[in-house]
Design an enzyme around this catalytic site. Structure first.
Site, short mmCIF file in Angstrom:
data_model
loop_
_atom_site.label_atom_id
_atom_site.label_comp_id
_atom_site.label_asym_id
_atom_site.label_seq_id
_atom_site.Cartn_x
_atom_site.Cartn_y
_atom_site.Cartn_z
N TYR A 79 0.83 -1.20 0.00
CA TYR A 79 0.00 0.00 0.00
C TYR A 79 0.87 1.25 0.00
O TYR A 79 2.03 1.22 0.41
CB TYR A 79 -0.91 0.03 1.24
CG TYR A 79 -0.13 0.23 2.51
CD1 TYR A 79 0.09 1.51 3.03
CD2 TYR A 79 0.41 -0.85 3.20
CE1 TYR A 79 0.82 1.70 4.18
CE2 TYR A 79 1.14 -0.67 4.36
CZ TYR A 79 1.35 0.60 4.84
OH TYR A 79 2.08 0.79 5.98
N PHE A 96 1.99 9.85 3.32
CA PHE A 96 2.38 9.70 4.72
C PHE A 96 2.93 8.32 5.04
O PHE A 96 3.56 8.14 6.09
CB PHE A 96 1.22 10.05 5.66
CG PHE A 96 -0.02 9.21 5.45
CD1 PHE A 96 -0.15 7.96 6.02
CD2 PHE A 96 -1.05 9.70 4.67
CE1 PHE A 96 -1.28 7.20 5.82
CE2 PHE A 96 -2.20 8.95 4.47
CZ PHE A 96 -2.31 7.69 5.04
N ASP A 97 2.73 7.32 4.17
CA ASP A 97 3.25 5.98 4.48
C ASP A 97 3.22 5.12 3.23
O ASP A 97 2.42 5.35 2.31
CB ASP A 97 2.42 5.33 5.58
CG ASP A 97 3.08 4.09 6.17
OD1 ASP A 97 4.29 3.87 5.94
OD2 ASP A 97 2.39 3.34 6.89
N ILE A 116 -7.90 0.25 9.90
CA ILE A 116 -9.03 1.18 9.88
C ILE A 116 -10.23 0.56 9.15
O ILE A 116 -10.07 -0.32 8.31
CB ILE A 116 -8.63 2.54 9.26
CG1 ILE A 116 -8.12 2.37 7.83
CG2 ILE A 116 -7.59 3.24 10.14
CD1 ILE A 116 -7.79 3.67 7.11
N TYR A 142 -9.12 7.60 10.91
CA TYR A 142 -8.73 7.84 12.30
C TYR A 142 -9.61 8.85 13.01
O TYR A 142 -9.41 9.13 14.19
CB TYR A 142 -7.26 8.30 12.34
CG TYR A 142 -6.33 7.24 11.82
CD1 TYR A 142 -6.05 6.10 12.55
CD2 TYR A 142 -5.77 7.37 10.55
CE1 TYR A 142 -5.21 5.11 12.05
CE2 TYR A 142 -4.93 6.38 10.04
CZ TYR A 142 -4.65 5.26 10.80
OH TYR A 142 -3.83 4.29 10.31
N PHE A 158 -5.70 5.56 -0.42
CA PHE A 158 -4.70 4.50 -0.46
C PHE A 158 -4.74 3.83 -1.82
O PHE A 158 -5.82 3.54 -2.35
CB PHE A 158 -5.00 3.43 0.59
CG PHE A 158 -4.70 3.82 2.00
CD1 PHE A 158 -3.45 3.61 2.54
CD2 PHE A 158 -5.68 4.40 2.79
CE1 PHE A 158 -3.17 3.97 3.85
CE2 PHE A 158 -5.41 4.76 4.09
CZ PHE A 158 -4.15 4.55 4.63
#
Length: 166
Positions: A79, A96-97, A116, A142, A158
């Site tokens: 991802y 962010f990731d 999530i 979140y 994502f």
């Protein structure tokens, strides 16, 4: 005079008459003073939350041919996650990731709440080898709790790839 000049003069005169008529009418009620505050502009890739995504959006970019992911299965996913920014290219704000640089896919059991809600619901039905884009509203991500690199109440996007199902 040219036709365009005459037309322009006519339109200006008509606008002036309409404006004069508007100012002669008494207002029905006093209007509140207009706020001088301007909303902050949305800067693609910024850390500020953008307009909220309203619901989970699942977009298949490649249909897989392998085993299908269902609730209870353990899945292995690559991802990359970004802040959702509707005005940015492909809605991708600041990344962010990502699991890709680490070389190891993320594994989790669907439906156990380890990830999530947007993932638990958005991965179901994927087949191994498939790729999806998940646009996840803040309440399925979140919510009001900020995370490292993710402001509170942020919608996320994502790009995911299903590597394996067990």
């Amino acid at each position: 005079m040219k036709r365009t000049s005459i037309l322009f003069a006519f339109l200006c005169a008509a606008a002036g008459v309409a404006q004069a008529q508007d100012t002669t009418q008494a207002p029905a009620q006093a209007q509140p003073a207009a706020s001088t505050e301007q909303p902050a502009p949305i800067v693609p890739g910024s850390a500020q939350p953008g307009p909220a995504a309203e619901k989970l959006i699942v977009i298949d970019t490649k249909i897989g041919k392998g085993a299908e992911a269902n609730v209870g299965n353990t899945v292995y996913m690559h991802y990359t996650g970004w802040l959702y920014r509707p005005l940015a290219k492909n809605h991708h704000g600041r990344q962010f990731d990502s699991s890709i640089p680490r070389g190891e896919p993320l594994d989790f059991q669907i439906g156990t709440g380890r990830v999530i809600k947007g993932w638990d619901q958005g991965i179901v039905g994927m087949k191994v080898g498939g790729k999806r884009t998940l646009i996840i509203p803040a309440d399925m991500a979140y919510g009001p709790k900020a995370q490292p690199g993710i402001p509170a109440n942020s919608a996320l996007i994502f790009d995911v790839e299903l590597m394996d199902v067990k």
